[in-house]
Design a protein around this motif. Sequence first.
Motif, PDB file in Angstrom:
ATOM      1  N   GLU A   9       0.836  -1.211   0.000  1.00  0.00           N
ATOM      2  CA  GLU A   9       0.000   0.000   0.000  1.00  0.00           C
ATOM      3  C   GLU A   9       0.867   1.256   0.000  1.00  0.00           C
ATOM      4  OE1 GLU A   9      -3.221   0.278   2.869  1.00  0.00           O
ATOM      5  OE2 GLU A   9      -3.309  -1.919   2.909  1.00  0.00           O
ATOM      6  N   TRP A  10       1.945   1.242   0.786  1.00  0.00           N
ATOM      7  CA  TRP A  10       2.834   2.401   0.842  1.00  0.00           C
ATOM      8  C   TRP A  10       3.456   2.674  -0.525  1.00  0.00           C
ATOM      9  CZ3 TRP A  10       5.872   0.703   5.813  1.00  0.00           C
ATOM     10  CH2 TRP A  10       5.043   0.821   6.916  1.00  0.00           C
ATOM     11  N   TYR A  11       3.959   1.611  -1.152  1.00  0.00           N
ATOM     12  CA  TYR A  11       4.581   1.796  -2.458  1.00  0.00           C
ATOM     13  C   TYR A  11       3.565   2.270  -3.490  1.00  0.00           C
ATOM     14  CZ  TYR A  11       9.175   0.103  -1.147  1.00  0.00           C
ATOM     15  OH  TYR A  11      10.406  -0.010  -0.580  1.00  0.00           O
ATOM     16  N   GLU A  12       2.346   1.785  -3.417  1.00  0.00           N
ATOM     17  CA  GLU A  12       1.301   2.246  -4.338  1.00  0.00           C
ATOM     18  C   GLU A  12       1.011   3.727  -4.098  1.00  0.00           C
ATOM     19  OE1 GLU A  12      -1.128   2.551  -7.411  1.00  0.00           O
ATOM     20  OE2 GLU A  12       0.130   0.814  -6.966  1.00  0.00           O
ATOM     21  N   TYR A  13       0.953   4.127  -2.827  1.00  0.00           N
ATOM     22  CA  TYR A  13       0.756   5.543  -2.505  1.00  0.00           C
ATOM     23  C   TYR A  13       1.884   6.383  -3.105  1.00  0.00           C
ATOM     24  CZ  TYR A  13       0.519   9.905   0.030  1.00  0.00           C
ATOM     25  OH  TYR A  13       0.465  11.241   0.339  1.00  0.00           O
ATOM     26  N   PHE A  14       3.127   5.945  -2.936  1.00  0.00           N
ATOM     27  CA  PHE A  14       4.272   6.679  -3.473  1.00  0.00           C
ATOM     28  C   PHE A  14       4.181   6.813  -4.988  1.00  0.00           C
ATOM     29  CE2 PHE A  14       6.907   4.981   0.290  1.00  0.00           C
ATOM     30  CZ  PHE A  14       6.543   6.057   1.074  1.00  0.00           C
ATOM     31  N   PRO A  27       5.201  11.896  -3.627  1.00  0.00           N
ATOM     32  CA  PRO A  27       5.677  12.895  -2.666  1.00  0.00           C
ATOM     33  C   PRO A  27       7.200  13.008  -2.724  1.00  0.00           C
ATOM     34  CG  PRO A  27       5.269  10.819  -1.549  1.00  0.00           C
ATOM     35  CD  PRO A  27       4.805  10.641  -2.974  1.00  0.00           C
ATOM     36  N   PRO A  28       7.730  14.214  -2.552  1.00  0.00           N
ATOM     37  CA  PRO A  28       9.187  14.326  -2.431  1.00  0.00           C
ATOM     38  C   PRO A  28       9.627  13.458  -1.251  1.00  0.00           C
ATOM     39  CG  PRO A  28       8.179  16.492  -2.597  1.00  0.00           C
ATOM     40  CD  PRO A  28       7.069  15.501  -2.418  1.00  0.00           C
ATOM     41  N   ASN A  81      13.219   3.894  -8.198  1.00  0.00           N
ATOM     42  CA  ASN A  81      12.506   3.416  -9.372  1.00  0.00           C
ATOM     43  C   ASN A  81      11.084   3.953  -9.438  1.00  0.00           C
ATOM     44  OD1 ASN A  81      14.716   1.889 -10.161  1.00  0.00           O
ATOM     45  ND2 ASN A  81      13.996   0.065  -9.083  1.00  0.00           N
ATOM     46  N   ASP A  82      10.461   4.193  -8.276  1.00  0.00           N
ATOM     47  CA  ASP A  82       9.057   4.586  -8.227  1.00  0.00           C
ATOM     48  C   ASP A  82       8.822   6.084  -8.089  1.00  0.00           C
ATOM     49  OD1 ASP A  82       8.226   1.962  -8.452  1.00  0.00           O
ATOM     50  OD2 ASP A  82       8.074   1.649  -6.293  1.00  0.00           O
ATOM     51  N   LEU A  83       9.800   6.811  -7.582  1.00  0.00           N
ATOM     52  CA  LEU A  83       9.598   8.228  -7.264  1.00  0.00           C
ATOM     53  C   LEU A  83      10.471   9.130  -8.127  1.00  0.00           C
ATOM     54  CD1 LEU A  83       9.577   7.755  -3.413  1.00  0.00           C
ATOM     55  CD2 LEU A  83       7.615   8.378  -4.817  1.00  0.00           C
TER      56      LEU A  83
END
Length: 95
Positions: free
Chosen positions: A7-12, A17-18, A40-42
């Motif tokens: 869930e956290w990674y999906e939110y990111f 968010p910075p 990779n995600d942000l």
Amino acid sequence: MFDKIAEWYEYFRTHQPPTLVAWGKNDMFFGSEGTLAFQNDLKDCDVHLLNTGHFPLEEDLETSVSLIKLFLKGRLNYNGAKEYNVRIFYLLVSW
């Protein structure tokens, strides 16, 4: 706790968010390769591998504080007063 990680990674990925990641490169619980997943995600992700174990804030407070100040200074709108004009969400997860 671990069931929330997806869930956290999906939110990111969704909200971008910075993010400042200060990770202990000698962490015996979570390898440093986990920090690369953030990159990779942000789009705006500052990753630092510190010469610490699982608790970089406690083990190298001076470096941690410097990284936090630098990160915030570059991303917050300072209003000229003694406070920043933004809400800061701080999550400390203790495994």
